[in-house]
Design a protein around this motif. Structure first.
Motif, PDB file in Angstrom:
ATOM      1  N   LEU A 299       0.831  -1.197   0.000  1.00 37.13           N
ATOM      2  CA  LEU A 299       0.000   0.000   0.000  1.00 37.13           C
ATOM      3  C   LEU A 299       0.867   1.249   0.000  1.00 37.13           C
ATOM      4  N   GLU A 300       0.408   2.282  -0.720  1.00 39.25           N
ATOM      5  CA  GLU A 300       1.033   3.597  -0.685  1.00 39.25           C
ATOM      6  C   GLU A 300       0.195   4.521   0.202  1.00 39.25           C
TER       7      GLU A 300
ATOM      8  N   ASP B 254       3.497   9.754   6.229  1.00 40.21           N
ATOM      9  CA  ASP B 254       4.721   9.214   6.826  1.00 40.21           C
ATOM     10  C   ASP B 254       4.658   7.698   7.025  1.00 40.21           C
ATOM     11  N   GLY B 255       3.580   7.064   6.523  1.00 34.80           N
ATOM     12  CA  GLY B 255       3.455   5.613   6.622  1.00 34.80           C
ATOM     13  C   GLY B 255       2.784   5.121   7.883  1.00 34.80           C
ATOM     14  N   THR B 256       2.234   6.020   8.699  1.00 30.49           N
ATOM     15  CA  THR B 256       1.565   5.621   9.939  1.00 30.49           C
ATOM     16  C   THR B 256       0.118   5.233   9.642  1.00 30.49           C
TER      17      THR B 256
ATOM     18  N   LEU C  43       3.084   0.353   3.392  1.00 34.41           N
ATOM     19  CA  LEU C  43       2.814  -0.776   4.269  1.00 34.41           C
ATOM     20  C   LEU C  43       2.595  -2.036   3.449  1.00 34.41           C
ATOM     21  N   GLY C  44       2.759  -3.168   4.101  1.00 35.31           N
ATOM     22  CA  GLY C  44       2.297  -4.428   3.549  1.00 35.31           C
ATOM     23  C   GLY C  44       0.945  -4.771   4.139  1.00 35.31           C
TER      24      GLY C  44
ATOM     25  N   ALA D 246      -6.206   3.967   0.719  1.00 35.22           N
ATOM     26  CA  ALA D 246      -4.781   3.768   0.428  1.00 35.22           C
ATOM     27  C   ALA D 246      -4.619   2.962  -0.859  1.00 35.22           C
ATOM     28  N   PRO D 247      -3.872   3.469  -1.858  1.00 33.80           N
ATOM     29  CA  PRO D 247      -3.700   2.725  -3.116  1.00 33.80           C
ATOM     30  C   PRO D 247      -2.963   1.401  -2.901  1.00 33.80           C
ATOM     31  N   VAL D 248      -3.483   0.345  -3.500  1.00 33.32           N
ATOM     32  CA  VAL D 248      -2.828  -0.961  -3.481  1.00 33.32           C
ATOM     33  C   VAL D 248      -1.989  -1.054  -4.757  1.00 33.32           C
ATOM     34  N   VAL D 249      -0.677  -1.056  -4.612  1.00 34.12           N
ATOM     35  CA  VAL D 249       0.211  -0.981  -5.783  1.00 34.12           C
ATOM     36  C   VAL D 249       0.739  -2.338  -6.213  1.00 34.12           C
ATOM     37  N   ALA D 250       0.575  -3.364  -5.404  1.00 36.46           N
ATOM     38  CA  ALA D 250       1.012  -4.709  -5.769  1.00 36.46           C
ATOM     39  C   ALA D 250       0.181  -5.718  -5.000  1.00 36.46           C
ATOM     40  N   LEU D 251       0.008  -6.910  -5.596  1.00 37.86           N
ATOM     41  CA  LEU D 251      -0.850  -7.932  -5.001  1.00 37.86           C
ATOM     42  C   LEU D 251      -0.324  -9.308  -5.415  1.00 37.86           C
TER      43      LEU D 251
END
Length: 407
Positions: A17-18, A26-28, A116-117, A350-355
């Motif tokens: 996720l981005e 900040d990824g929180t 994040l994963g 949150a955009p899911v950029v890979a799966l």
């Protein structure tokens, strides 16, 4: 439910996720915000609101609203994508609690810089691969691409007219069914090999991605499909892994691949099975692709016509199949390919950029490949017994072959 020590019958999907929505720049993560969004969607998904209750030797489903604090959790951070692979590998031997609905969503910091994963696990008693794919997309934010995917994967409506009885088709299916039962009971297409046997508790997972449009453009003129390309790349992986293990490479290696069926009734698992003999002894990669495509053009329609494997049409047969699977030599591996969405997903904004999907290893099989199309890529998860199979060699060879086919 056919779980065993070191093996849980769980469908897993991992993603990256981005920042956006519940995930700050900040990824929180805002876990309360994520749970609030998903609580509403879970309320509309009956499969995620039931737990298995035992009555004597049988189980039945009981309606239970899940505790989202437990089912949606922030876990310890990992070190990059390799850390996420290792986390997924460990999860493939950790059972889901039977006193709760059998699924969970884990938020994994550190899997990607600035993001994040995410890991979703669903027990196969709840859903097969196709049903799980529908559940996954309905947990993500709604939108036109996701809605089209849901429609495409949802159970088809009943036919307007009852088809006339076709005696020849019935006799043909009966004959094929008897043949499949005989093959299941006594099939021996695979010799002694590191690919089969009792599994250790040390699981391994590797993720691959390749451009699906480039792959399709490369294989279509050769009379093959993207799925044929996946099987051909898997063949390269099996060939390399056997050579690395010091084993002779067989001329053919049979593998099992599920085939989606038209949905009938309310059963959670409705899949057929296609056996494909991978031509490992053929040194020419293009000829391997041709030989695979030649088989799947015949085998896939037959698998769909025949329906669910005979031994998986009831609990007694499933138990017999489970016992047979622990010593079978009919197939040397599993390959699974599930259709993905037409667009991309967001999870609570949150955009899911890979799966990537990760399939269970069942019976005595020590390596399997699962794939899904997402964001213009064919995303492959390789799951293997790391103590017995050189899965890293398999992954490298498979990745190189995907690159060659799509190049």
């Amino acid at each position: 439910m056919l779980d065993h020590a070191g093996q849980v019958n769980v469908f897993l999907v991992a993603g990256l996720l981005e920042p956006g929505g519940f995930l700050a720049p900040d990824g929180t993560p805002d876990m309360a915000g994520l749970r609030a969004v998903l609580r509403e969607r879970i309320a509309e998904l009956p499969a995620l609101r039931k737990r298995a209750a035992q009555a004597g030797r049988r189980h039945h489903w009981v309606e239970t609203m899940p505790d989202v604090e437990h089912h949606i959790r922030l876990v310890e951070p990992v070190d990059g994508l390799m850390g996420l692979e290792a986390r997924c590998a460990g999860l493939m031997s950790q059972p889901l609690a039977l006193d709760r609905p059998m699924w969970e969503i884990l938020v994994v910091p550190g899997a990607v810089t600035g993001g994040l994963g995410i890991v979703l696990r669903i027990h196969h008693a709840v859903a097969d691969g196709m049903t799980a794919a529908v559940i996954v997309q309905r947990l993500f934010d709604p939108g036109e691409p996701a809605e089209r995917t849901a429609s495409a994967l949802a159970p088809a409506g009943a036919p307007q007219h009852r088809p006339r009885m076709d005696v020849r088709r019935i006799l043909r299916r009966l004959g094929t069914g008897l043949y499949r039962i005989r093959k299941t009971l006594w099939g021996h297409g695979v010799g002694r090999t590191v690919l089969l046997g009792e599994r250790s508790t040390h699981h391994g997972v590797a993720f691959l991605r390749t451009d699906i449009e480039a792959l399709e453009s490369a294989v279509r003129p050769k009379g093959a499909t993207v799925n044929d390309g996946l099987l051909a790349a898997s063949a390269a992986g099996f060939r390399a892994a056997l050579m690395a293990a010091g084993e002779p490479v067989p001329a053919w290696l049979p593998v099992s691949e599920p085939v989606a069926l038209r949905r009938r009734g309310t059963a959670a698992n409705q899949v057929g099975v296609m056996l494909v003999r991978l031509p490992l002894g053929e040194p020419d990669p293009d000829e391997r692709l041709r030989l695979i495509a030649e088989q799947t053009r015949v085998e896939k329609p037959q698998a769909r016509d025949q329906g669910t494997l005979e031994f998986m049409r009831g609990p007694v047969g499933a138990r017999i199949m489970d016992r047979l699977g622990r010593r079978q030599h009919l197939v040397g591996g599993f390959v699974t390919n599930v259709p993905g969405p037409e667009g991309t997903f967001r999870l609570a904004g949150a955009p899911v950029v890979a799966l990537w999907p990760v399939a269970v290893l069942a019976g005595n099989v020590r390596l399997g490949v699962a794939a899904v199309s997402y964001a213009g890529n064919l995303c492959c998860g390789i799951h293997f017994d790391a103590s017995n199979v050189p899965g890293d060699v398999f992954a490298q060879a498979m990745g190189e072959e995907l690159g060659r086919l799509g190049g």
